[in-house]
Design a protein around this motif. Structure first.
Motif, PDB file in Angstrom:
ATOM      1  N   LEU A 249       6.070 -31.171   5.821  1.00 25.88           N
ATOM      2  CA  LEU A 249       6.851 -30.866   7.019  1.00 25.88           C
ATOM      3  C   LEU A 249       7.931 -31.922   7.246  1.00 25.88           C
ATOM      4  O   LEU A 249       9.075 -31.601   7.574  1.00 25.88           O
ATOM      5  N   MET A 252      10.710 -31.532   4.514  1.00 27.65           N
ATOM      6  CA  MET A 252      11.559 -30.361   4.713  1.00 27.65           C
ATOM      7  C   MET A 252      12.427 -30.537   5.957  1.00 27.65           C
ATOM      8  O   MET A 252      13.592 -30.143   5.967  1.00 27.65           O
ATOM      9  N   SER A 253      11.880 -31.138   6.998  1.00 26.94           N
ATOM     10  CA  SER A 253      12.688 -31.394   8.191  1.00 26.94           C
ATOM     11  C   SER A 253      13.868 -32.284   7.832  1.00 26.94           C
ATOM     12  O   SER A 253      15.006 -32.026   8.233  1.00 26.94           O
ATOM     13  N   TYR A 256      16.444 -30.419   5.767  1.00 20.95           N
ATOM     14  CA  TYR A 256      17.201 -29.474   6.575  1.00 20.95           C
ATOM     15  C   TYR A 256      18.215 -30.208   7.448  1.00 20.95           C
ATOM     16  O   TYR A 256      19.392 -29.864   7.507  1.00 20.95           O
ATOM     17  N   ALA A 272      14.915 -34.345  19.405  1.00 21.74           N
ATOM     18  CA  ALA A 272      13.612 -33.706  19.630  1.00 21.74           C
ATOM     19  C   ALA A 272      12.550 -34.392  18.771  1.00 21.74           C
ATOM     20  O   ALA A 272      11.449 -34.696  19.240  1.00 21.74           O
ATOM     21  N   LEU A 273      12.907 -34.664  17.519  1.00 21.83           N
ATOM     22  CA  LEU A 273      11.965 -35.372  16.649  1.00 21.83           C
ATOM     23  C   LEU A 273      11.697 -36.774  17.183  1.00 21.83           C
ATOM     24  O   LEU A 273      10.577 -37.272  17.127  1.00 21.83           O
ATOM     25  N   LEU A 276       9.224 -36.601  19.863  1.00 26.24           N
ATOM     26  CA  LEU A 276       7.894 -36.398  19.289  1.00 26.24           C
ATOM     27  C   LEU A 276       7.327 -37.739  18.809  1.00 26.24           C
ATOM     28  O   LEU A 276       6.139 -38.016  18.951  1.00 26.24           O
ATOM     29  N   PHE A 287      -4.721 -34.544  23.474  1.00 27.57           N
ATOM     30  CA  PHE A 287      -4.363 -33.212  22.973  1.00 27.57           C
ATOM     31  C   PHE A 287      -5.343 -32.797  21.878  1.00 27.57           C
ATOM     32  O   PHE A 287      -5.860 -31.682  21.878  1.00 27.57           O
ATOM     33  N   ILE A 325       4.918 -36.843  11.349  1.00 29.72           N
ATOM     34  CA  ILE A 325       6.068 -36.079  10.845  1.00 29.72           C
ATOM     35  C   ILE A 325       7.412 -36.770  11.115  1.00 29.72           C
ATOM     36  O   ILE A 325       8.188 -36.984  10.190  1.00 29.72           O
TER      37      ILE A 325
ATOM     38  N   LEU B  33      12.618 -22.391   4.889  1.00 33.27           N
ATOM     39  CA  LEU B  33      11.483 -23.319   4.903  1.00 33.27           C
ATOM     40  C   LEU B  33      11.836 -24.583   5.696  1.00 33.27           C
ATOM     41  O   LEU B  33      11.051 -25.061   6.508  1.00 33.27           O
ATOM     42  N   GLY B  34      13.013 -25.115   5.410  1.00 36.94           N
ATOM     43  CA  GLY B  34      13.455 -26.331   6.091  1.00 36.94           C
ATOM     44  C   GLY B  34      13.538 -26.112   7.582  1.00 36.94           C
ATOM     45  O   GLY B  34      13.013 -26.892   8.381  1.00 36.94           O
ATOM     46  N   LEU B  35      14.188 -25.012   7.961  1.00 35.29           N
ATOM     47  CA  LEU B  35      14.321 -24.716   9.381  1.00 35.29           C
ATOM     48  C   LEU B  35      12.942 -24.545   9.995  1.00 35.29           C
ATOM     49  O   LEU B  35      12.667 -25.046  11.091  1.00 35.29           O
ATOM     50  N   ALA B  37      10.160 -25.872   9.055  1.00 33.26           N
ATOM     51  CA  ALA B  37       9.474 -27.156   9.198  1.00 33.26           C
ATOM     52  C   ALA B  37       9.893 -27.839  10.479  1.00 33.26           C
ATOM     53  O   ALA B  37       9.061 -28.338  11.244  1.00 33.26           O
ATOM     54  N   ILE B  38      11.196 -27.833  10.717  1.00 33.96           N
ATOM     55  CA  ILE B  38      11.638 -28.581  11.892  1.00 33.96           C
ATOM     56  C   ILE B  38      11.324 -27.822  13.174  1.00 33.96           C
ATOM     57  O   ILE B  38      10.961 -28.419  14.186  1.00 33.96           O
ATOM     58  N   LEU B  39      11.388 -26.491  13.089  1.00 35.22           N
ATOM     59  CA  LEU B  39      11.025 -25.726  14.277  1.00 35.22           C
ATOM     60  C   LEU B  39       9.545 -25.898  14.607  1.00 35.22           C
ATOM     61  O   LEU B  39       9.160 -25.854  15.771  1.00 35.22           O
ATOM     62  N   PHE B  40       8.734 -26.101  13.564  1.00 35.87           N
ATOM     63  CA  PHE B  40       7.317 -26.356  13.813  1.00 35.87           C
ATOM     64  C   PHE B  40       7.156 -27.582  14.703  1.00 35.87           C
ATOM     65  O   PHE B  40       6.429 -27.560  15.704  1.00 35.87           O
ATOM     66  N   SER B  41       7.851 -28.656  14.319  1.00 38.26           N
ATOM     67  CA  SER B  41       7.746 -29.879  15.126  1.00 38.26           C
ATOM     68  C   SER B  41       8.213 -29.622  16.545  1.00 38.26           C
ATOM     69  O   SER B  41       7.586 -30.062  17.506  1.00 38.26           O
ATOM     70  N   VAL B  42       9.344 -28.918  16.668  1.00 41.45           N
ATOM     71  CA  VAL B  42       9.856 -28.644  18.011  1.00 41.45           C
ATOM     72  C   VAL B  42       8.841 -27.811  18.784  1.00 41.45           C
ATOM     73  O   VAL B  42       8.581 -28.063  19.962  1.00 41.45           O
ATOM     74  N   VAL B  44       5.622 -27.701  18.398  1.00 41.39           N
ATOM     75  CA  VAL B  44       4.498 -28.550  18.820  1.00 41.39           C
ATOM     76  C   VAL B  44       4.886 -29.344  20.060  1.00 41.39           C
ATOM     77  O   VAL B  44       4.126 -29.423  21.030  1.00 41.39           O
ATOM     78  N   LEU B  45       6.088 -29.885  20.042  1.00 40.66           N
ATOM     79  CA  LEU B  45       6.548 -30.681  21.178  1.00 40.66           C
ATOM     80  C   LEU B  45       6.581 -29.827  22.438  1.00 40.66           C
ATOM     81  O   LEU B  45       6.071 -30.227  23.493  1.00 40.66           O
ATOM     82  N   PHE B  47       5.029 -26.995  23.015  1.00 42.81           N
ATOM     83  CA  PHE B  47       3.668 -26.613  23.385  1.00 42.81           C
ATOM     84  C   PHE B  47       2.971 -27.755  24.128  1.00 42.81           C
ATOM     85  O   PHE B  47       2.354 -27.560  25.169  1.00 42.81           O
ATOM     86  N   LEU B  48       3.120 -28.946  23.584  1.00 43.74           N
ATOM     87  CA  LEU B  48       2.492 -30.123  24.185  1.00 43.74           C
ATOM     88  C   LEU B  48       2.992 -30.318  25.613  1.00 43.74           C
ATOM     89  O   LEU B  48       2.210 -30.503  26.543  1.00 43.74           O
TER      90      LEU B  48
END
Lengths: 461, 419, 282
Positions: A249, A252-253, A256, A272-273, A276, A287, A325, B33-35, B37-42, B44-45, B47-48
């Motif tokens: 992850l 790939m982040s 991208y 945003a990262l 996090l 959590f 990540i 895939l890249g997008l 991956a980063i959207l996953f992190s966003v 999670v954020l 959601f948290l």
């Protein structure tokens, strides 16, 4: 005179010295034939102020840290102290109550045995307090006399003051070394004591971990101090599970963000990262314990797993992976960005597509940096404490099943140091030994990684 | 032009074009895939944050019962010689304030309901009276906290026997969740109805003051030394390696250091902000040094040359020119380091800042806890009330961290180099 | 090109001198040199950047250092006020004297030295402070003034001498970095003048400037001559011819030739000088 008044008095003397020396320098200047003196009046002021305040304050600081034990010594030497119990909690209570009354922090004592000690306490602390004040003021006075004797029109006060400034800078940077030495010394010291009770071989190769602070402190059972399950748990949660999440992850982040994202998108996604990455670990731990762990148990249950643990390694590892990540991503981002544009152009000019260029040229070229970043990420993951304290288990277990409860080095450090064990028990010392192992491993990872990163950056500069 | 069929270039063959299509498909997949991956992190954020906010909003409320109290009949007076709030409350207690409250509660809610007014409710009323003595001459409608049991019954879990009572009182409009401003002003307690965050927040502030006071000057001075004056030798290398390594050492190790060193020197100050701040300062200092060095490095050498050439001494060059120019960068790094220290729990756990602290700390040496530690302590409680309070505390912590990070980003953008 | 060539020729004849000062003194007796360098070597680590240079700097005229890039002229210039001290690997041997005092002697205060031997750099480097503060900084740290009025006076005087006063007098509080490149460079000269140095070293002061700004700076240099010893490093031979009365030609760390500017340009003794002047290399 209390400590803060003394501090104010010394600072006041320093200020007075500053003003006097300054105006005296201005006088020198008017008297001088060419209206010039070797250093500006301000520097004369600082020279005097430093000589007045610094030695006095240094002494006051040292005195403040040792006078407590001096007072205690003289109280214990007092005949009234003969009746004290030789050790234990009661002795501590009596002493601290007597001290509290003597210093005025408390009105009365609850333990009558303390009454006899109030007067000796008061006497001793007055005695040492007066010595401290007198010596401090003497030092300030001596400093002032010395400084004013030396301040002449042709005195290069600036050079002296600047030497003092440079000395201060040097001392400040030595704090880093002192800290490192402090860490190593305290870890080594306690670890050696621990190895006096439990042999290093038992500790590093034993597979049973069950320290019991209530058992014999002097001769603990070495068979209960086998740390291998802890090392395994740490490795399994921090390196295997967390990295399975974080590396793909994060990579790939980074790719991208670095290669595909439009600048506008990048300006939103990157912060945003960063957010996090800025979430405190205690929040991640909460959590993990409250949301992820029950969810994983429920899912495991529906999948037909019997008795899944609610403190599974998987929950802690997954959340730790998410936490890592941004770290992996930013290190990979930096490394890819450091690869020269020319290299990428070369590949594109051959007709390679973007992702072929990334996979075949950019990532291999950035690999040392990326690997170093992953090493730093691992070093963070295995040292991470709050997530495992809140979401992992206390049970030491050697297992490759991510749904089982496991414990880690950091978990056990916290557990053994916040329990009821006395400071000399094997369990407490074991925590320091674990800390030492953790320190050595992370130190090795950090040093190697930082060196690789440095060499990598130089290669492309 | 000529003999096309024969010399078709390899890049013009149909096979190549077919491969090209595949390559483009793989390109698209890769990008998605890249997008992803980063959207996953966003995600999670998000959601948290949503998760915390939803459950945390309840934490700023508490379940309260409406109780009208007629003080005119109670015959309570405030003694003239009462020095502070505590003494007023004590005097009111002696005069029977708790009985007045429970009597009024019985009148309004019936015996069963009155049982579930919080045992400490009278104390809160007493504090209100101390703040506003005119209340004693009035008939007032008070909202008093319920017992822990009734609160969880009202929330729909806990003791099933109490749920009908809760429903009945709620239907009468006598029981509801009300905004609890006291959460921001009280300290820890054993009853989730009575806890507050101010104790921990104040502890955090005191600890951060110590950390800043130690780490900032030491960090900046060390950065100046290393960047501007340090000779190239083995000592300097050692300092550099130390600092870089300290910045990456697990925070728990600093806790071990604090435990073994600071608590040995100052055994009386376990769980004091002073010791916590010192421990965190050691952890924050390397961050400030590294940020500081980068900021100092960014000051162009021509500025130094210019000042040197008119005869400024090296110390004057640094303090008159380099430091002021590097300061925004140093401050940005400092704020980020402080934000990290503010969210740090593990080292403080080891040096004993996990005490139950029911009154906000008075000074740098009194017993204290900090925000993240309070979150940790509350998260161990099973009571549903504490779950919401924990989330509320997390929101308070995150708001502070966001403010600090926002300030850092603002500084970075506002003062980005001007030469 | 032809224009500057004419100028060079004019300079040689003493015709295009902007201030109208006569260059007669080239032939008159000059006093003691302000600075005197003897057998100066400069090393960067093991590399010898300057090999045994000896030269005198006089207050009465402008000295130009010319030569191809990398010839060491800037290195030598920086040795004259010990700016090389800021480069850790640099080492200077030989003897450089200011008014007969060895500037590398252990008793020499480098801060005072730099106050006496000012420097202007290739790229204008005003401090990111107000124009006023830029000028006032030097006098303040050296304690040259007692009052704000004195300081105002120095600032005005320095800016006037640098020919900048009329342009900036209404915006002294603006940042020095907000000025145009040429103004910035004159600000840097004013900054150097404000501490009343005895010598001003200029390291290619016009190389970052446009022709008009360059002309202004050259005019200024000529006005400053006589009051300050001026040494200018330049890669432009035309500029050397226009502003200087003495020229030293550097090549590969050696000072090949030193003499009257007019002699160097019209009648060089060394072949290497001749080749450089006539553009064989550069």
């Amino acid at each position: 005179m209390s400590a803060s008044t003394l501090l104010l008095v010394v600072l006041g003397l320093g200020l007075a010295g500053w003003l006097v020396a300054r105006s005296r320098a201005a006088m020198f200047r008017r008297a001088a034939s060419d209206n010039r003196i070797a250093s500006l009046p301000n520097y004369h002021g600082w020279y005097a102020a430093l000589w007045i305040a610094v030695p006095a304050l240094l002494f006051a600081l040292v005195w403040a840290s040792i006078s407590g034990s001096l007072v205690m010594q003289s109280v214990l030497a007092d005949p009234a102290a003969a009746d004290l119990p030789p050790f234990g909690l009661q002795r501590e209570t009596i002493l601290s109550q007597a001290q509290a009354v003597a210093s005025g922090a408390a009105q009365t004592v609850t333990n009558p045995a303390a009454n006899a000690l109030v007067e000796p306490f008061r006497r001793a602390s007055n005695f040492y307090g007066i010595i401290g004040i007198v010596v401090t003021l003497l030092l300030a006075g001596t400093g002032a006399a010395f400084a004013f004797l030396r301040l002449k029109p042709d005195f290069r006060a600036r050079n002296r003051v600047e030497k003092a400034v440079l000395g201060t800078l040097l001392v400040a940077s030595l704090v880093a070394i002192l800290t490192t030495v402090g860490i190593i010394a305290s870890l080594v010291f306690e670890t050696i004591r621990f190895f006096g009770m439990v042999s290093p071989i038992d500790f590093l190769t034993g597979t049973h971990w069950a320290p019991n602070p209530m058992t014999d402190d002097v001769n603990p059972d070495p068979a209960r101090y086998g740390a291998v399950p802890l090392f395994w748990g740490t490795f399994f949660i921090g390196v295997v599970i967390a990295m399975i999440v974080a590396i793909p992850l994060g990579m790939m982040s980074a790719i991208y963000l670095n290669q595909y994202a439009a600048p506008r998108v990048r300006t939103w996604l990157k912060p945003a990262l960063e957010i996090l990455a800025g979430v405190p670990t205690v929040v991640y731990g909460y959590f993990a314990a409250l949301t992820i762990a029950p969810a994983i148990r429920d899912i495991a249950m529906t999948l037909g797993v019997e008795n899944p643990s609610s403190e599974s390694a998987l929950a802690a590892g997954l959340v730790m992976g998410v936490m890592i990540i941004p770290f992996v991503s930013s290190m990979a981002d930096d490394s890819i960005a450091a690869v020269p544009q020319a290299m990428k152009d070369g590949s594109l000019a051959l007709g390679a597509t973007q992702n072929e260029t990334i996979k075949k040229v950019l990532v291999p070229a950035a690999l040392p940096g990326i690997v170093a970043g992953i090493m730093l990420a691992i070093s963070r993951a295995i040292g991470e404490t709050m997530i495992v304290v809140m979401a992992a288990s206390a049970t030491a277990r050697l297992s490759a099943n991510p749904l089982e409860a496991m414990t880690t080095v950091t978990y056990q450090i916290v557990a053994n140091l916040t329990g009821e064990a006395s400071t000399d028990s094997a369990a407490t010392l074991a925590a320091f030994a674990l800390g030492f192992v953790l320190f050595l491993v992370t130190l090795a990872l950090n040093v190697v990684a930082l060196r690789v990163v440095k060499r990598f950056r130089e290669a492309y500069e | 032009m000529s003999d096309q069929a024969e010399t078709l270039r390899p890049t013009r063959t149909p096979a190549f074009e077919a491969r090209l299509k595949k390559r483009y498909a793989s390109e698209r997949r890769f990008k998605v895939l890249g997008l992803g991956a980063i959207l996953f992190s966003v995600a999670v954020l998000v959601f948290l944050l949503i998760n915390m906010t939803l459950s945390g909003l309840g934490g700023f409320q508490r379940t309260e019962l409406a109780v009208p109290v007629d003080f005119t009949q109670a015959g309570l007076t405030i003694p003239a010689n009462a020095a502070d709030q505590r003494e007023v409350v004590q005097a009111l207690q002696r005069q029977g304030l708790p009985e007045v409250i429970s009597f009024s509660a019985e009148q309004a809610l019936g015996e069963e309901g009155a049982d579930h007014v919080n045992n400490e409710a009278w104390r809160l009323v007493g504090e209100q009276i101390a703040a506003d003595p005119t209340l004693l001459g009035q008939r007032v409608d008070l909202w008093l906290p319920t017992s822990e049991d009734l609160a969880s019954a009202y929330a729909g879990d806990g003791n099933a026997d109490l749920q009908p009572l809760a429903r009945q009182l709620a239907d009468q409009g006598l029981l509801e969740d009300r905004l609890d401003f006291g959460f921001m002003t009280r300290a820890d307690a054993t009853d989730p109805q009575l806890v507050g965050i101010w104790g921990a927040l104040k502890g955090s502030i005191l600890t951060m003051i110590v950390t800043l006071a130690l780490a900032f000057p030491i960090g900046v001075l060390a950065a100046l030394y290393l960047e501007e004056y340090a000779p190239k030798n083995r000592w300097t290398d050692l300092i550099e390696v130390s600092i870089n390594n300290l910045a990456a050492v697990p925070s728990i190790i600093f806790g071990l250091l604090g435990l073994a060193v600071f608590l040995t020197i100052f055994p009386g100050y376990r769980s004091a902000p002073l010791i916590g701040g010192m421990t965190l300062a050691l952890m924050t200092m390397p961050v400030i040094v590294i940020a500081g060095r980068n900021a100092i490095k960014a000051v162009p050498p021509s500025i130094r040359d210019g000042a040197l050439a008119i005869g400024a001494s090296p110390v004057q060059v640094v303090f008159h020119h380099v430091l002021p120019l590097a300061l925004p960068g140093i401050l940005t790094g400092t704020i980020i380091g402080m934000a990290r220290a503010l969210g740090e729990t593990a080292p403080l756990l080891l040096i004993g800042m996990r005490a139950f602290v029911a009154t906000p700390p008075e000074s740098f040496t009194s017993n204290a806890t900090v925000l993240p530690m309070q979150i940790f302590l509350w998260s161990d409680e099973i009571d549903r009330g504490f779950v919401e309070r924990t989330s509320a505390a997390i929101i308070v912590l995150l708001v502070f961290l966001l403010l600090m990070n926002g300030l850092a980003i603002y500084l970075r953008n506002r003062f980005e180099k001007r030469w | 090109m032809s224009d500057s060539e004419t100028q060079a020729a004019d300079a040689e004849l003493g015709l295009s001198n902007p201030s109208g000062k006569s260059l007669e003194h080239e032939n008159v007796e000059v006093g003691e040199p302000k600075m005197r360098a003897r057998d100066v070597d400069v090393f960067y680590g093991d590399k010898k950047a300057i090999d045994s240079v000896s030269i005198d700097i006089h207050t009465e005229f402008v000295t130009a250092f010319i030569g191809p890039s990398g010839c060491g002229k800037s290195t030598f210039l920086r040795a004259l006020n010990r700016m090389n001290d800021t480069i850790p690997s640099a080492k200077v041997t030989g003897c450089i004297e200011l008014d007969g005092e060895d500037i590398y002697a252990s008793g020499m205060d480098v801060v005072q030295l730099r106050a006496r031997v000012g420097m202007v750099f290739q790229k204008p480097n005003p401090f990111p402070k107000s124009i006023y503060e830029n000028i006032a900084y030097g006098p303040k740290i050296h304690g040259l003034v007692e009052s704000k009025t004195d300081l105002d006076e120095i600032v005005e005087k320095s800016l006037r001498r640098a020919g900048l006063w009329e342009e900036v007098k209404d915006r002294l509080e603006d940042s020095g970095t907000a000025l145009s490149g040429g103004q910035q460079q004159r600000l840097c000269i004013a900054r150097a003048i404000a501490v009343e140095p005895e010598v001003i070293l200029m390291d290619e002061p016009c190389s970052a400037l446009d022709p008009i700004a360059t002309a202004k700076i050259e005019e200024l240099i000529d006005e400053l001559r006589g009051r300050y010893g001026i040494v200018i490093v330049t890669h432009s031979m035309q500029q050397a011819a226009r502003v200087s009365q003495r020229t030293a030609f550097f090549h590969l760390g050696n000072m090949v030739e030193y003499g009257h500017t007019s002699d160097i340009f019209t009648n060089p003794r060394e072949k290497r000088t001749q080749d450089y002047i006539t553009g064989r290399y550069g």
